[in-house]
Design a protein around this motif. Structure first.
Motif, PDB file in Angstrom:
ATOM      1  N   GLY A  88      14.693  -1.181  63.258  1.00  0.00           N
ATOM      2  CA  GLY A  88      13.671  -2.177  63.526  1.00  0.00           C
ATOM      3  C   GLY A  88      12.396  -1.617  64.105  1.00  0.00           C
ATOM      4  N   SER A  89      12.511  -0.697  65.074  1.00  0.00           N
ATOM      5  CA  SER A  89      11.314  -0.237  65.771  1.00  0.00           C
ATOM      6  C   SER A  89      10.711   1.040  65.208  1.00  0.00           C
ATOM      7  CB  SER A  89      11.626  -0.027  67.255  1.00  0.00           C
ATOM      8  OG  SER A  89      12.536   1.031  67.445  1.00  0.00           O
ATOM      9  N   ALA A  90      11.488   1.837  64.502  1.00  0.00           N
ATOM     10  CA  ALA A  90      10.970   3.104  63.970  1.00  0.00           C
ATOM     11  C   ALA A  90      10.792   3.051  62.462  1.00  0.00           C
ATOM     12  CB  ALA A  90      11.901   4.249  64.351  1.00  0.00           C
ATOM     13  N   ASN A  95       6.521   2.640  61.294  1.00  0.00           N
ATOM     14  CA  ASN A  95       6.044   3.051  59.984  1.00  0.00           C
ATOM     15  C   ASN A  95       5.044   2.046  59.429  1.00  0.00           C
ATOM     16  OD1 ASN A  95       6.642   5.475  58.630  1.00  0.00           O
ATOM     17  ND2 ASN A  95       8.787   4.927  58.432  1.00  0.00           N
ATOM     18  N   ALA A  96       5.439   0.768  59.419  1.00  0.00           N
ATOM     19  CA  ALA A  96       4.588  -0.263  58.825  1.00  0.00           C
ATOM     20  C   ALA A  96       3.309  -0.453  59.619  1.00  0.00           C
ATOM     21  CB  ALA A  96       5.361  -1.576  58.734  1.00  0.00           C
ATOM     22  N   ILE A 167      12.730  -3.824  70.530  1.00  0.00           N
ATOM     23  CA  ILE A 167      12.176  -3.399  69.253  1.00  0.00           C
ATOM     24  C   ILE A 167      10.662  -3.567  69.239  1.00  0.00           C
ATOM     25  CG2 ILE A 167      12.039  -4.025  66.803  1.00  0.00           C
ATOM     26  CD1 ILE A 167      15.078  -4.535  66.916  1.00  0.00           C
ATOM     27  N   VAL A 168      10.181  -4.713  69.725  1.00  0.00           N
ATOM     28  CA  VAL A 168       8.734  -4.938  69.789  1.00  0.00           C
ATOM     29  C   VAL A 168       8.086  -3.944  70.742  1.00  0.00           C
ATOM     30  CG1 VAL A 168       6.942  -6.579  70.454  1.00  0.00           C
ATOM     31  CG2 VAL A 168       8.932  -7.371  69.165  1.00  0.00           C
ATOM     32  N   THR A 171       8.052  -0.428  69.145  1.00  0.00           N
ATOM     33  CA  THR A 171       7.091  -0.387  68.045  1.00  0.00           C
ATOM     34  C   THR A 171       5.682  -0.232  68.589  1.00  0.00           C
ATOM     35  OG1 THR A 171       8.512  -1.767  66.651  1.00  0.00           O
ATOM     36  CG2 THR A 171       6.178  -1.657  66.071  1.00  0.00           C
ATOM     37  N   TRP A 172       5.354  -1.048  69.587  1.00  0.00           N
ATOM     38  CA  TRP A 172       4.024  -0.970  70.196  1.00  0.00           C
ATOM     39  C   TRP A 172       3.781   0.398  70.822  1.00  0.00           C
ATOM     40  CZ3 TRP A 172       3.014  -0.156  75.420  1.00  0.00           C
ATOM     41  CH2 TRP A 172       1.681  -0.324  75.821  1.00  0.00           C
ATOM     42  N   ARG A 173       4.792   0.905  71.502  1.00  0.00           N
ATOM     43  CA  ARG A 173       4.590   2.151  72.227  1.00  0.00           C
ATOM     44  C   ARG A 173       4.508   3.372  71.310  1.00  0.00           C
ATOM     45  NH1 ARG A 173       8.498   5.711  75.983  1.00  0.00           N
ATOM     46  NH2 ARG A 173       6.876   6.883  77.060  1.00  0.00           N
ATOM     47  N   GLY A 174       5.286   3.391  70.231  1.00  0.00           N
ATOM     48  CA  GLY A 174       5.388   4.602  69.428  1.00  0.00           C
ATOM     49  C   GLY A 174       4.549   4.650  68.177  1.00  0.00           C
ATOM     50  N   THR A 175       3.700   3.641  67.939  1.00  0.00           N
ATOM     51  CA  THR A 175       2.946   3.581  66.689  1.00  0.00           C
ATOM     52  C   THR A 175       1.892   4.669  66.582  1.00  0.00           C
ATOM     53  OG1 THR A 175       3.335   1.208  66.390  1.00  0.00           O
ATOM     54  CG2 THR A 175       1.378   2.109  65.347  1.00  0.00           C
ATOM     55  N   ALA A 176       1.449   5.206  67.714  1.00  0.00           N
ATOM     56  CA  ALA A 176       0.336   6.162  67.697  1.00  0.00           C
ATOM     57  C   ALA A 176       0.620   7.365  66.805  1.00  0.00           C
ATOM     58  CB  ALA A 176       0.033   6.621  69.119  1.00  0.00           C
ATOM     59  N   PHE A 177       1.822   7.911  66.893  1.00  0.00           N
ATOM     60  CA  PHE A 177       2.137   9.092  66.081  1.00  0.00           C
ATOM     61  C   PHE A 177       2.026   8.777  64.594  1.00  0.00           C
ATOM     62  CE2 PHE A 177       5.083  11.842  63.760  1.00  0.00           C
ATOM     63  CZ  PHE A 177       4.654  13.090  64.167  1.00  0.00           C
TER      64      PHE A 177
END
Length: 295
Positions: A88-90, A95-96, A167-168, A171-177
């Motif tokens: 869900g989160s990765a 990715n999305a 999951i939210v 997603t918010w925290r790791g989207t930068a990469f």
């Protein structure tokens, strides 16, 4: 024709010098990766505990810890939750969102693009406890920001929707990469391909599928591999929910921590860690196989 020695050493630096160059890196890998992994495997086949007689003189129990873990309902629950958390989160979330932001910002003004990237990157580089505290304030039952925004004050989001919240959050925290990687990948897509797709009347999705994705498929797989492994081993969920309520958000790193330090069963926790490591290796091999076959 070049000699066999020259073929083995095209740079001409000699075997001794080559070993000298790579020795520091191999030493660090052995010290911080190989040795801890082997030590974890050894502890996993013992009844080593944090306190008591087994802490002073642990005995070898073979594969008992592993078989116990595989039949433990808590381990099965954590394995399922970890898979859900990663998917869900990765695999989907980061990715999305990362690709979506990179796609939207590719034609934005430099100032706007740098501002958005800075805010997204800030969420990634802040220390985990700081980010967890901020999100705890957002999701809190007592005056939480989210409850006030959606008109549901008093909602205990971390209790009623623990996995959705994690999951939210992740997603918010790791989207930068993902954003940075996809921004770099999209910059390498030939503009002529995008123009051809536009002239052919392709929709945005068709352009991504037919003109963009074939060029960045390797980047997608690499990004998915890295963020999946990072997420599977992430301990930050403990800072938000501590695995609760009633083990509903107890992903594997949290379960391993609780078994090791709260229950004191270091041998059993090490066996779980070894199983998690094995799972990471399997996932990595699958992605690497896909990467080799991308051409």
């Amino acid at each position: 024709m070049p000699s066999r020695a020259a073929e083995r050493d095209p740079a001409g630096i000699g075997a001794a010098r080559a070993i000298g160059f790579v020795a520091p890196a191999l030493l660090l890998i052995g010290l911080f990766l190989v040795f801890p992994a082997l030590w974890t495997l050894y502890i996993g086949i013992t009844d080593y505990q944090l306190t008591g007689p087994a802490a002073a003189e642990p005995s070898v129990v073979g594969l008992d810890n592993f078989t116990t873990a595989l039949t433990d309902p808590l381990f099965g629950n954590s394995l399922w939750l970890t898979g859900l958390f990663v998917l869900g989160s990765a695999v989907v979330g980061q990715n999305a969102l990362g690709f979506g932001l990179a796609w939207l910002l590719r034609a934005a003004r430099p100032g706007l693009r740098r501002t958005v990237e800075a805010f997204v990157l800030l969420a990634w580089i802040l220390p985990g406890p700081v980010v967890a505290y901020l999100w705890f304030a957002v999701l809190s039952r007592d005056g939480g920001t989210l409850g006030l925004l959606v008109g549901r004050p008093g909602t205990a989001w971390l209790v009623e929707y623990p996995m959705v919240s994690l999951i939210v959050f992740n997603t918010w925290r790791g989207t930068a990469f993902s954003l940075l990687l996809y921004s770099s990948a999209l910059a390498a897509v030939p503009p002529s391909h995008l123009e051809t797709a536009r002239l052919a009347g392709a929709s945005g999705w068709q352009t991504v599928r037919d003109a963009v994705f074939p060029h960045i498929r390797g980047h997608v797989l690499t990004n998915t591999l890295l963020i999946s492994l990072w997420t599977a081993n992430d301990f930050t969920p403990f800072l938000l929910t501590a695995g609760g309520p009633n083990h509903e958000s107890e992903v594997l790193p949290v379960l391993i921590y609780r078994q090791a330090l709260e229950s004191g069963q270091l041998g059993y926790a090490s066996a779980m860690s070894s199983l998690l490591l094995l799972g990471n290796l399997v996932v990595a091999l699958v992605y690497l196989r896909l990467l080799r076959g991308r051409t």
